[in-house]
Design an enzyme around this catalytic site. Sequence first.
Site, PDB file in Angstrom:
ATOM      1  N   CYS A  85     -11.660 -26.344  61.997  1.00 21.69           N
ATOM      2  CA  CYS A  85     -11.353 -27.155  63.185  1.00 21.69           C
ATOM      3  C   CYS A  85     -10.349 -28.266  62.861  1.00 21.69           C
ATOM      4  O   CYS A  85      -9.183 -27.965  62.630  1.00 21.69           O
ATOM      5  CB  CYS A  85     -12.660 -27.664  63.782  1.00 21.69           C
ATOM      6  SG  CYS A  85     -12.491 -28.010  65.528  1.00 21.69           S
TER       7      CYS A  85
ATOM      8  N   HIS B 231     -16.878 -23.723  63.933  1.00 20.95           N
ATOM      9  CA  HIS B 231     -17.663 -24.431  62.906  1.00 20.95           C
ATOM     10  C   HIS B 231     -18.727 -23.538  62.274  1.00 20.95           C
ATOM     11  O   HIS B 231     -19.901 -23.618  62.646  1.00 20.95           O
ATOM     12  CB  HIS B 231     -18.348 -25.652  63.529  1.00 20.95           C
ATOM     13  CG  HIS B 231     -17.410 -26.741  63.904  1.00 20.95           C
ATOM     14  ND1 HIS B 231     -17.011 -27.708  63.014  1.00 20.95           N
ATOM     15  CD2 HIS B 231     -16.775 -27.000  65.060  1.00 20.95           C
ATOM     16  CE1 HIS B 231     -16.175 -28.534  63.595  1.00 20.95           C
ATOM     17  NE2 HIS B 231     -16.009 -28.127  64.847  1.00 20.95           N
TER      18      HIS B 231
ATOM     19  N   GLU C 248     -20.207 -23.938  59.655  1.00 24.17           N
ATOM     20  CA  GLU C 248     -21.190 -24.778  58.949  1.00 24.17           C
ATOM     21  C   GLU C 248     -22.312 -25.245  59.877  1.00 24.17           C
ATOM     22  O   GLU C 248     -23.274 -25.847  59.427  1.00 24.17           O
ATOM     23  CB  GLU C 248     -20.487 -25.980  58.289  1.00 24.17           C
ATOM     24  CG  GLU C 248     -19.989 -27.073  59.221  1.00 24.17           C
ATOM     25  CD  GLU C 248     -18.704 -26.715  59.972  1.00 24.17           C
ATOM     26  OE1 GLU C 248     -18.264 -25.548  59.897  1.00 24.17           O
ATOM     27  OE2 GLU C 248     -18.163 -27.596  60.653  1.00 24.17           O
TER      28      GLU C 248
END
Length: 190
Positions: A78, A162, A164
């Site tokens: 991002c 994302h 994560e």
Amino acid sequence: MTGPLRIGVLAIQGDFREHAGVLRRLGADPVEVRKPEQLDGLDGLIVPGGESTAISLLIRDGLEEGLRRFRGPVFGTCAGMILLGRDHLGLVDVAVRRNAYGRQVASFEADLDLEGEAVPLRGVFIRAPRVDVIGPGVEVLAEHDGEPVLLRDGRFLVASFHPELTDDTRVHERFLDMVRAEVMAGGGTL
Ligand code: GLN
């Protein structure tokens, strides 16, 4: 190999702790990077999501040069992708438009087809950038509505979403595979 991979996570701003958590889960050793000298000896580096304007201002005191000099694999998510792209560090051959999804859908989740995998990947998009132009050497690994959202340019991996923030660790595993291949080829420190 003699020990866990040491992966730096740029820890200036944004969701670096989440990246560190995924790395730990996968058996790597995350290292928070706030100063250029902390890049020394790392096998790879993650530039997290957050606010690209803030991060780009805060890395001006030497870290920016350090990032340009870093020779290992780098994964940007991002805001991290924005920083690595043509308009900032220019290390990845993509032109990226910030906050390019309309207000109504500024943040959303979607299932993504991941190249080479039967099971879709859940993508979490948060005020995500859109990739407008990709250079000839850039490989698209996942798309959303026909637009590239996960790309590889040599030793760089970039995502507009994302990975994560979900329990699916496949994108980080791919990145660690890139790091391992580089270490085997003699580019790393192990
Ligand atoms: N909108 C942010 C920017 O432009 C990126 C958002 C994110 O990293 N989730 O920097």
